[in-house]
Scaffold this motif. Structure first.
Motif, PDB file in Angstrom:
ATOM      1  N   LEU A  48       0.744  -1.248  -0.055  1.00  0.00           N
ATOM      2  CA  LEU A  48       0.017   0.060  -0.019  1.00  0.00           C
ATOM      3  C   LEU A  48       0.912   1.248   0.031  1.00  0.00           C
ATOM      4  CD1 LEU A  48      -2.420  -1.220   2.788  1.00  0.00           C
ATOM      5  CD2 LEU A  48      -3.147  -1.200   0.441  1.00  0.00           C
ATOM      6  N   PRO A  49       1.500   1.606  -1.013  1.00  0.00           N
ATOM      7  CA  PRO A  49       2.516   2.542  -1.118  1.00  0.00           C
ATOM      8  C   PRO A  49       2.111   3.851  -0.799  1.00  0.00           C
ATOM      9  CG  PRO A  49       2.234   1.738  -3.260  1.00  0.00           C
ATOM     10  CD  PRO A  49       1.441   0.767  -2.525  1.00  0.00           C
ATOM     11  N   ARG A  50       0.889   4.177  -1.078  1.00  0.00           N
ATOM     12  CA  ARG A  50       0.341   5.391  -0.779  1.00  0.00           C
ATOM     13  C   ARG A  50      -0.100   5.862   0.626  1.00  0.00           C
ATOM     14  NH1 ARG A  50      -2.586   7.826  -6.015  1.00  0.00           N
ATOM     15  NH2 ARG A  50      -1.058   7.327  -7.662  1.00  0.00           N
ATOM     16  N   LEU A 103     -14.515  -0.079 -12.518  1.00  0.00           N
ATOM     17  CA  LEU A 103     -13.040  -0.054 -12.399  1.00  0.00           C
ATOM     18  C   LEU A 103     -12.546   1.103 -13.533  1.00  0.00           C
ATOM     19  CD1 LEU A 103     -10.500  -1.412 -11.169  1.00  0.00           C
ATOM     20  CD2 LEU A 103     -10.416  -2.786 -13.089  1.00  0.00           C
ATOM     21  N   GLY A 104     -12.909   1.140 -14.608  1.00  0.00           N
ATOM     22  CA  GLY A 104     -12.412   2.063 -15.873  1.00  0.00           C
ATOM     23  C   GLY A 104     -11.022   1.705 -16.071  1.00  0.00           C
ATOM     24  N   GLU A 105     -10.211   2.513 -16.477  1.00  0.00           N
ATOM     25  CA  GLU A 105      -8.965   2.208 -17.075  1.00  0.00           C
ATOM     26  C   GLU A 105      -7.985   2.705 -15.837  1.00  0.00           C
ATOM     27  OE1 GLU A 105      -8.008   0.905 -19.773  1.00  0.00           O
ATOM     28  OE2 GLU A 105      -9.764   0.852 -20.249  1.00  0.00           O
ATOM     29  N   PRO A 106      -6.717   2.237 -15.702  1.00  0.00           N
ATOM     30  CA  PRO A 106      -5.918   2.699 -14.563  1.00  0.00           C
ATOM     31  C   PRO A 106      -5.406   3.937 -14.785  1.00  0.00           C
ATOM     32  CG  PRO A 106      -4.676   1.021 -16.151  1.00  0.00           C
ATOM     33  CD  PRO A 106      -6.023   1.305 -16.430  1.00  0.00           C
ATOM     34  N   ALA A 107      -5.547   4.511 -13.593  1.00  0.00           N
ATOM     35  CA  ALA A 107      -4.876   6.042 -13.743  1.00  0.00           C
ATOM     36  C   ALA A 107      -3.596   5.963 -13.332  1.00  0.00           C
ATOM     37  CB  ALA A 107      -5.606   6.850 -12.611  1.00  0.00           C
ATOM     38  N   ALA A 108      -2.786   7.315 -13.617  1.00  0.00           N
ATOM     39  CA  ALA A 108      -1.473   7.341 -13.814  1.00  0.00           C
ATOM     40  C   ALA A 108      -0.883   6.925 -12.291  1.00  0.00           C
ATOM     41  CB  ALA A 108      -0.795   8.833 -14.136  1.00  0.00           C
ATOM     42  N   GLY A 109       0.110   6.092 -12.350  1.00  0.00           N
ATOM     43  CA  GLY A 109       0.548   6.011 -10.755  1.00  0.00           C
ATOM     44  C   GLY A 109      -0.173   4.774 -10.153  1.00  0.00           C
ATOM     45  N   GLU A 110      -1.085   4.154 -10.812  1.00  0.00           N
ATOM     46  CA  GLU A 110      -1.759   2.968 -10.198  1.00  0.00           C
ATOM     47  C   GLU A 110      -1.271   1.761 -10.472  1.00  0.00           C
ATOM     48  OE1 GLU A 110      -6.517   4.356  -9.290  1.00  0.00           O
ATOM     49  OE2 GLU A 110      -5.936   3.403 -11.337  1.00  0.00           O
ATOM     50  N   THR A 111      -1.052   0.862  -9.496  1.00  0.00           N
ATOM     51  CA  THR A 111      -0.225  -0.431  -9.830  1.00  0.00           C
ATOM     52  C   THR A 111      -1.051  -1.589  -9.447  1.00  0.00           C
ATOM     53  OG1 THR A 111       0.606  -0.303  -7.438  1.00  0.00           O
ATOM     54  CG2 THR A 111       1.933   0.899  -9.380  1.00  0.00           C
ATOM     55  N   PHE A 187       0.723 -10.100 -19.280  1.00  0.00           N
ATOM     56  CA  PHE A 187      -0.021  -9.184 -19.730  1.00  0.00           C
ATOM     57  C   PHE A 187       0.328  -7.981 -18.780  1.00  0.00           C
ATOM     58  CE2 PHE A 187      -2.402 -12.137 -17.447  1.00  0.00           C
ATOM     59  CZ  PHE A 187      -3.155 -11.247 -16.490  1.00  0.00           C
ATOM     60  N   ASP A 188      -0.343  -6.838 -19.420  1.00  0.00           N
ATOM     61  CA  ASP A 188      -0.094  -5.408 -18.465  1.00  0.00           C
ATOM     62  C   ASP A 188      -1.333  -5.264 -17.906  1.00  0.00           C
ATOM     63  OD1 ASP A 188      -1.933  -4.105 -20.460  1.00  0.00           O
ATOM     64  OD2 ASP A 188      -0.098  -3.701 -21.770  1.00  0.00           O
ATOM     65  N   PRO A 189      -1.206  -4.360 -16.942  1.00  0.00           N
ATOM     66  CA  PRO A 189      -2.443  -3.925 -15.929  1.00  0.00           C
ATOM     67  C   PRO A 189      -3.451  -3.383 -16.813  1.00  0.00           C
ATOM     68  CG  PRO A 189      -0.337  -2.924 -14.937  1.00  0.00           C
ATOM     69  CD  PRO A 189       0.044  -3.518 -16.342  1.00  0.00           C
TER      70      PRO A 189
END
Length: 236
Positions: A48-50, A103-111, A187-189
């Motif tokens: 949980l890096p944030r 869910l939508g698409e991953p936002a910047a920085g989401e892992t 595969f990628d996220p």
């Protein structure tokens, strides 16, 4: 009679009481990661890096006081769920399934983390379909995260590969011997949402064949929970 002070909702009911115990920000994500297995404080922070370190400490203390989490006496800085905490698994799995519909698409920085992927596979697991299929191991690589999902009959065991699971060394599957049929996908996220919805075209097959890819699609799938398949887009 217990006094819950300003943090209480002032309501005598199950939902209100549950949220008083596990409804604070980050609390259920800590529970989610501990559902995969015991973790050290540092492992929880890495997953949980944030989360600020003081908030992680506060949440762990609150979850202990609520009877959801306890210390591992044999591991310094180790935590695990109590039986009360493990009873939250159906709740977390239901939230996981619901979340995939928005869910939508991953936002910047989401892992994607080991534990998040492990819980996603638990949510996608279709035990009834798997019960009639041969024992199979599915190894998934998503960016830098890898898990091994071993299916025997209608039972699933997910083992994070390279994560900080306790106890050390990293445990093997509860199934011995491990099934000989192995499908390995990379595969990628961005493709993760499609893969768990039955669309594996965004995945690269590293081991196994088309038959095992089809078997994966029968074994793992998260169906939309609402009338719209793109709730997030509609709400934007």
């Amino acid at each position: 009679m217990a006094t819950r002070g300003a943090r209480g909702f002032g309501q005598y009911g199950g939902v209100a009481r549950a949220l008083e115990r596990v409804g604070d920000r980050w609390a259920l994500l800590i529970v989610r990661d501990l559902l995969v297995g015991p973790r050290r404080y540092g492992d929880l922070k890495a997953g949980l890096p944030r989360i600020p370190t003081n908030i992680l400490s506060d949440r762990l203390k609150e979850l202990q006081e609520s009877g959801v989490v306890r210390r591992l006496p044999t591991v310094r800085g180790g935590y695990e769920l109590t039986p009360l905490g493990r009873a939250l698994e159906p709740v977390v799995i239901a939230l996981e399934r619901w979340g995939w519909s928005v869910l939508g698409e991953p936002a910047a920085g989401e892992t994607v983390t080991h534990d998040a992927l492990a819980v996603a596979l638990r949510a996608a697991f279709r035990a009834d379909a798997a019960a009639s299929l041969p024992p199979t191991e599915y190894v998934l690589h998503v960016a830098d995260v890898s898990v091994s999902a071993i299916v025997v009959g209608g039972t699933l065991d997910v083992v994070p590969v390279g994560a900080g699971a306790l106890p050390q060394p990293q445990r093997r599957s509860v199934f011995e011997p491990v099934p000989s049929a192995v499908l390995e996908l990379q595969f990628d996220p961005v493709a993760l949402r499609g893969v768990l919805a039955g669309d594996t075209t965004g995945a690269t097959v590293l081991a196994g064949g088309d038959g095992l890819v089809e078997r994966f699609g029968l074994t793992f799938r998260i169906e939309p929970v609402g009338p719209s398949t793109d709730v997030a887009a509609a709400a934007a």
